[in-house]
Enzyme design. Structure first.
Site, PDB file in Angstrom:
ATOM      1  CE1 TYR A   1      -4.925   3.043 -10.852  1.00 50.64           C
ATOM      2  CE2 TYR A   1      -6.465   1.461 -11.789  1.00 50.64           C
ATOM      3  CZ  TYR A   1      -5.264   2.139 -11.835  1.00 50.64           C
ATOM      4  OH  TYR A   1      -4.400   1.917 -12.871  1.00 50.64           O
TER       5      TYR A   1
ATOM      6  N   GLY B   1       2.563   2.615  -2.610  1.00 51.34           N
ATOM      7  CA  GLY B   1       2.701   3.342  -3.865  1.00 51.34           C
ATOM      8  C   GLY B   1       3.888   2.927  -4.712  1.00 51.34           C
TER       9      GLY B   1
ATOM     10  CB  SER C   1      -4.653   4.504  -0.584  1.00 52.43           C
ATOM     11  OG  SER C   1      -5.613   4.208  -1.558  1.00 52.43           O
ATOM     12  CG  ASN C   2      -6.283  -2.542   0.380  1.00 57.11           C
ATOM     13  OD1 ASN C   2      -6.351  -2.745  -0.831  1.00 57.11           O
ATOM     14  ND2 ASN C   2      -6.283  -3.509   1.267  1.00 57.11           N
TER      15      ASN C   2
ATOM     16  CG  ASP D   1       2.111  -0.518 -11.324  1.00 56.89           C
ATOM     17  OD1 ASP D   1       2.458   0.567 -11.811  1.00 56.89           O
ATOM     18  OD2 ASP D   1       1.155  -0.662 -10.555  1.00 56.89           O
TER      19      ASP D   1
ATOM     20  N   GLY E   1       0.826  -1.217   0.000  1.00 55.59           N
ATOM     21  CA  GLY E   1       0.000   0.000   0.000  1.00 55.59           C
ATOM     22  C   GLY E   1       0.847   1.249   0.000  1.00 55.59           C
TER      23      GLY E   1
HETATM   24  P1  NG1 Z   1      -0.204   1.447  -7.811  1.00 57.39           P
HETATM   25  O1  NG1 Z   1      -1.462   1.485  -7.050  1.00 57.39           O
HETATM   26  O2  NG1 Z   1       0.780   2.397  -7.301  1.00 57.39           O
HETATM   27  O3  NG1 Z   1       0.280   0.048  -7.947  1.00 57.39           O
HETATM   28  C1  NG1 Z   1      -1.575   2.121 -10.060  1.00 57.39           C
HETATM   29  C2  NG1 Z   1      -1.694   1.228 -11.287  1.00 57.39           C
HETATM   30  C3  NG1 Z   1      -0.832   1.679 -12.461  1.00 57.39           C
HETATM   31  C4  NG1 Z   1      -1.019   3.151 -12.721  1.00 57.39           C
HETATM   32  C5  NG1 Z   1      -0.835   3.943 -11.415  1.00 57.39           C
HETATM   33  C6  NG1 Z   1      -1.096   5.409 -11.557  1.00 57.39           C
HETATM   34  C7  NG1 Z   1      -2.142  -1.117 -10.734  1.00 57.39           C
HETATM   35  C8  NG1 Z   1      -1.526  -2.437 -10.514  1.00 57.39           C
HETATM   36  N1  NG1 Z   1      -1.305  -0.127 -10.956  1.00 57.39           N
HETATM   37  O4  NG1 Z   1      -0.409   1.912  -9.353  1.00 57.39           O
HETATM   38  O5  NG1 Z   1      -1.123   0.901 -13.592  1.00 57.39           O
HETATM   39  O6  NG1 Z   1      -2.266   3.393 -13.300  1.00 57.39           O
HETATM   40  O7  NG1 Z   1      -1.689   3.469 -10.393  1.00 57.39           O
HETATM   41  O8  NG1 Z   1      -0.238   5.984 -12.485  1.00 57.39           O
HETATM   42  O9  NG1 Z   1      -3.331  -0.981 -10.711  1.00 57.39           O
HETATM   43 MG    MG Z   2      -0.420  -1.912  -7.033  1.00 62.06          MG
END
Ligand code: NG1
Ligand code: MG
Length: 516
Positions: A276, A173, A266-267, A220, A171
């Site tokens: 999201y 980031g 933030s989960n 990611d 969580g």
């Molecule tokens: P986090 O929550 O940091 O893993 C998410 C999305 C990315 C991208 C970023 C914002 C997943 C696995 N990852 O990252 O693809 O959209 O937010 O730039 O959902």
């Molecule tokens: Mg993620």
């Protein structure tokens, strides 16, 4: 593309390294040696024998290009040195079927589990139950889907004994989830004797992560798999995935990236309906409504919901413009289109959006708001679309500036920093994905001497990234320590403070380690 920016060969297999001193083979880097040895010893204790191999995948930091991957615009992340390592022993599937035993080196937090794997149907994952093994199951699901296709349906997956050690803060980031899912998928592929290519691993890991309930964009997983030590990973999603290793030019005072946690977690799996996934819905709706207002029909693309802002951009341009105008100019005219068409600052209701699309509210919901839960009364299409296009443009500007010279002068460095700060401002105001703590960290860090500071990853808390001269690291970390961490968490231990702020060294992507 300048000569030093290499296009990444996507069909290349995942790298294999060996825990040996033999200089003729790729061997485990010193920074991995200790955790690797510890993992093997603990594996032996847990299962009474040594593992066959260790699968590894790192977390990532996104330097610029936030929340635009799922709109199919280019982003600029890189892998970090924290990672998930997973020791695996392959056990032939017995008469009672395939089973997985999985344990973690931190059993208090992540208790051991055992489960069976169905042979001809997909394994079930309940995204509402937030269990650590879900992330393994997600990787398993993606890998088995892929293998079943390759084996024309007939596959008896092997049983596995697994021990996991992850040091990517969850969580936080920097994408503990992608590190975990990619390592899991890689482990399953390797256990079933499949030398997976980087591209295949990426494709199946993106599908995998969606099984945990998040409509992730792919950045990611790409960074976790394809990154190369010392380089940023310029990642494109349109018309299809492509990656390029970008060197960080020299500067008088060495350019450093510092990551600082906000410790506001933030989960994503829990908050997705309001955060999201809602953003994914908003940008998709913005794309189709923009298209409708220009009388354009969007062909389906490979974004989460099938219609992206990139898709609208491409359709809006004439063939000549697409061929002759640099992407930057094209984006500028799309920004103008958004300003002219999506005029409602206060956002759009479902009824208003349905009317613009000339469909019923029920149809709108079933088409755009039903693949995953979304909670919202109003959809801020204008702000979200403006963020996406302007951020996409910043990424192009950032990359162009890096490519211009092998040595960056002061003026260029300040410009890069300014782009990072503008990205943060846009995340805060237009995309509404920052958090007061994140804003505060950025403000403190800038005062103490960073060139640019912003949130990295999904936001709503999580992690920040800062670009600063090596010579300012001390001043910035001291300021954050005194003005943020010790103020907000007076009892914070030295140990935790150390984890809170980490210099991010662009690291290598996924690999498999042999030689236990
Ligand atoms: P986090 O929550 O940091 O893993 C998410 C999305 C990315 C991208 C970023 C914002 C997943 C696995 N990852 O990252 O693809 O959209 O937010 O730039 O959902
Ligand atoms: Mg993620």
């Amino acid at each position: 593309m300048s000569a030093s920016q290499e296009l990444v060969p996507q069909t290349e297999s995942i790298t294999e390294v060996y825990a040996t001193d033999d200089a003729s083979v790729n061997s485990v880097a010193p920074e991995h040696q200790q955790r690797w040895t510890n993992l093997i010893t603990k594996f032996d204790k847990e299962y009474n024998h040594r593992p066959d191999f260790v699968a590894r995948s790192p977390g990532r930091v996104n330097i610029i290009g936030e929340h635009i991957d799922y709109s199919l615009y280019d982003v600029l992340p890189t892998a970090v040195s924290v990672d998930v390592i997973m020791a695996v022993k392959v056990v032939p599937a017995g008469p009672s079927g395939t089973t997985v035993k999985i344990a973690n080196v931190a059993p208090e937090k992540f208790p051991a589990r055992e489960f069976s794997v169905p042979h001809d149907t997909d394994i079930e994952i309940d995204p509402k139950k937030h269990e650590w093994v879900n992330y393994f199951k997600a990787g398993l699901l993606g890998a088995l889907k892929f293998l079943r296709k390759e084996n024309a349906g007939s596959l008896v997956p092997v049983s596995m004994e697994i021990l996991v050690d992850g040091n990517v803060p969850p969580g936080g980031g920097i994408s503990s989830s992608a590190a975990f899912v990619c390592a899991s998928a890689l482990a399953v592929m390797k256990a079933n004797n499949h030398n997976v290519s980087k591209q295949d691993l990426l494709d199946l890991a993106v599908v995998s992560e969606r099984a945990v309930g998040v409509y992730s964009g792919g950045m990611d997983q790409a960074a976790s798999i394809f990154s190369k030590r010392g380089f940023l990973l310029y990642t494109q999603f349109f018309p299809q995935f492509r990656a390029q290793h970008i060197p960080i030019p020299k500067a008088t005072d060495e350019i450093t990236f510092l990551m600082a946690q906000s410790f506001v977690t933030s989960n994503k799996a829990e908050t997705a309906p309001r955060h999201y996934n809602l953003r994914v819905a908003e940008v998709t709706l913005a794309a189709v409504i923009l298209a409708a207002s220009f009388g354009l029909t969007l062909p389906k693309d490979n974004s989460s919901l099938g219609y992206s802002l990139r898709n609208f951009h491409e359709q809006l341009m004439t063939k000549e413009e697409r061929l002759h105008d640099p992407l930057e100019y094209q984006i500028d005219s799309v920004i103008q289109a958004v300003q002219d068409v999506l005029t409602k600052e206060e956002g759009y209701t479902r009824e208003e959006m349905a009317k613009l699309l000339e469909i019923s509210v029920a149809e709108l919901e079933s088409k755009f708001l039903s693949s995953f839960p979304v909670q919202a009364e109003r959809f801020l299409l204008r702000q979200r679309a403006l963020h996406v296009y302007k951020e996409a443009r910043r990424v192009l500007d950032f990359k162009a500036c890096l490519a211009k010279a092998s040595q960056l002068d002061d003026k260029r460095i300040r410009y890069l920093g300014q782009l990072l700060n503008e990205s943060q401002e846009s995340c805060r105001t237009s995309y509404d994905c920052s958090a007061p703590e994140v804003d505060e960290i950025c403000a403190i860090a800038r005062r103490a001497g960073t060139w640019g500071s912003r949130l990295t990853g999904a936001g709503w808390g999580g992690c920040t990234v800062h670009m600063l001269p090596q010579g300012k690291v001390e001043a910035v970390t001291t300021a954050l320590r005194n003005e943020y961490y010790l103020k907000k968490f007076p009892d914070m231990s030295e140990e935790k403070l150390k984890q809170a702020m980490v210099i991010s060294k662009p690291s290598n992507g996924s690999f498999v380690i042999f030689g236990a």
